[in-house]
Design a protein around this motif. Structure first.
Motif, PDB file in Angstrom:
ATOM      1  N   UNK A  11       0.830  -1.199   0.000  1.00  0.00           N
ATOM      2  CA  UNK A  11       0.000   0.000   0.000  1.00  0.00           C
ATOM      3  C   UNK A  11       0.869   1.255   0.000  1.00  0.00           C
ATOM      4  N   UNK A  12       1.938   1.208   0.760  1.00  0.00           N
ATOM      5  CA  UNK A  12       2.887   2.329   0.764  1.00  0.00           C
ATOM      6  C   UNK A  12       3.374   2.590  -0.669  1.00  0.00           C
ATOM      7  N   UNK A  59       0.669   4.197  -2.770  1.00  0.00           N
ATOM      8  CA  UNK A  59       0.451   5.608  -2.470  1.00  0.00           C
ATOM      9  C   UNK A  59       1.575   6.478  -3.010  1.00  0.00           C
ATOM     10  N   UNK A  60       2.782   5.964  -2.883  1.00  0.00           N
ATOM     11  CA  UNK A  60       3.916   6.724  -3.409  1.00  0.00           C
ATOM     12  C   UNK A  60       3.814   6.842  -4.936  1.00  0.00           C
ATOM     13  N   UNK A  78       5.927   9.309  -7.563  1.00  0.00           N
ATOM     14  CA  UNK A  78       7.337   9.094  -7.234  1.00  0.00           C
ATOM     15  C   UNK A  78       7.875   8.001  -8.137  1.00  0.00           C
ATOM     16  N   UNK A  88      11.410   4.680   5.529  1.00  0.00           N
ATOM     17  CA  UNK A  88      10.229   4.294   6.298  1.00  0.00           C
ATOM     18  C   UNK A  88      10.572   3.170   7.278  1.00  0.00           C
ATOM     19  N   UNK A 105       1.067   6.767  -6.607  1.00  0.00           N
ATOM     20  CA  UNK A 105      -0.059   7.655  -6.904  1.00  0.00           C
ATOM     21  C   UNK A 105       0.403   9.105  -6.878  1.00  0.00           C
ATOM     22  N   UNK A 106       1.469   9.375  -6.161  1.00  0.00           N
ATOM     23  CA  UNK A 106       2.038  10.724  -6.163  1.00  0.00           C
ATOM     24  C   UNK A 106       3.167  10.824  -7.191  1.00  0.00           C
ATOM     25  N   UNK A 133      12.360   5.922  -0.235  1.00  0.00           N
ATOM     26  CA  UNK A 133      11.354   6.246   0.777  1.00  0.00           C
ATOM     27  C   UNK A 133      11.049   5.030   1.647  1.00  0.00           C
TER      28      UNK A 133
END
Lengths: 129, 129
Positions: free
Chosen positions: A47-48, A51-52, A57, A69, A54-55, A65
């Motif tokens: 999921x991380x 989301x990354x 990256x 993390x 989706x931005x 990242x």
DNA sequence: CCTTGACCTTCCCATAATGGGAATCCCCAT
DNA sequence: ATGGGGATTCCCATTATGGGAAGGTCAAGG
């Protein structure tokens, strides 16, 4: 948990999960039959990643990242720098695109847009420096 | 005229000129020795391609624009539609990127950005829907 | 005549992220 | 045992661009 369920739970495709593994972003345990086996913690990682991505990256950034993390002793400055560098890249690309869009919109505004052949858009493409 | 000089004159690389030919955007005459031979008209075509690419038209669009450019009986409406569709695509992508940039900038603004490990950016990547 | 250097040719590979699809294998239920 | 649904790996395609190899060509100069 199978890759299929991991895909459902994470919102990624099974194809992409395998790809991210091949890229070294995670390593899945294997069952005796060769099937990948995912635990809750893996879902959080997936999921991380989603989301990354989706931005927007790039995977290379996602890799860094993720490393930060996982590192409890990270410096938030490192995360922030990755993010702000990415923001700068996004804004530069976005601005470049909008400049092109403005330029083209301007040309299109002066184009009759009917059956006549004369067209400032083609004229410009022909003449530009 | 050699491909090397055509490259210099058009502002494209020889590599790209060959690529555009392979993609069917132009066809170069060949000399007896197999070398490509370019005339003035070809340079104009190559510059047209370069300008269209500078505005980020995909090659498929460039192909259509070239066809319209060569067609004296074209309707300017056709050119205009290609351009405006492209503008819409550019603006959509640019807006999406800026939305991501805004979102990340907002997160980064709340990140200490020092040696401490706590970081809202990572928190958000972890928690997002 | 032969070499050298600057061209040219084609072909293969790589990039970034994602998807399609084939061939093969595995598991479970009928 | 058979069928369906999943899993595995591997190859290919996308977009536009560049790098590089292997080999052919040409012109200048010794």
């Amino acid at each position: 948990m199978n890759i299929g369920e991991a895909a459902r739970r994470s919102g990624l495709s099974a194809k992409m999960i395998r790809h991210y593994e091949a890229e070294g972003l995670l390593t899945a345990r294997r069952l005796a039959n060769g099937y990948r086996d995912y635990a809750e913690a893996d879902i959080a990682v997936l999921r991380f990643i989603r989301h990354a991505r989706a931005l927007a990256f790039p995977l290379e950034d996602v890799r860094r990242l993720l490393a930060l993390w996982r590192d409890r002793h990270r410096a938030s400055a490192d995360v922030r720098r990755i993010a702000l560098d990415h923001v700068a890249a996004l804004e530069a690309k976005a601005e470049a695109m909008q400049a092109m869009a403005r330029s083209l919109r301007h040309l299109a505004a002066h184009c009759h847009g009917d059956a006549r052949p004369d067209c400032p858009i083609l004229d410009e493409l022909e003449k530009l420096p």
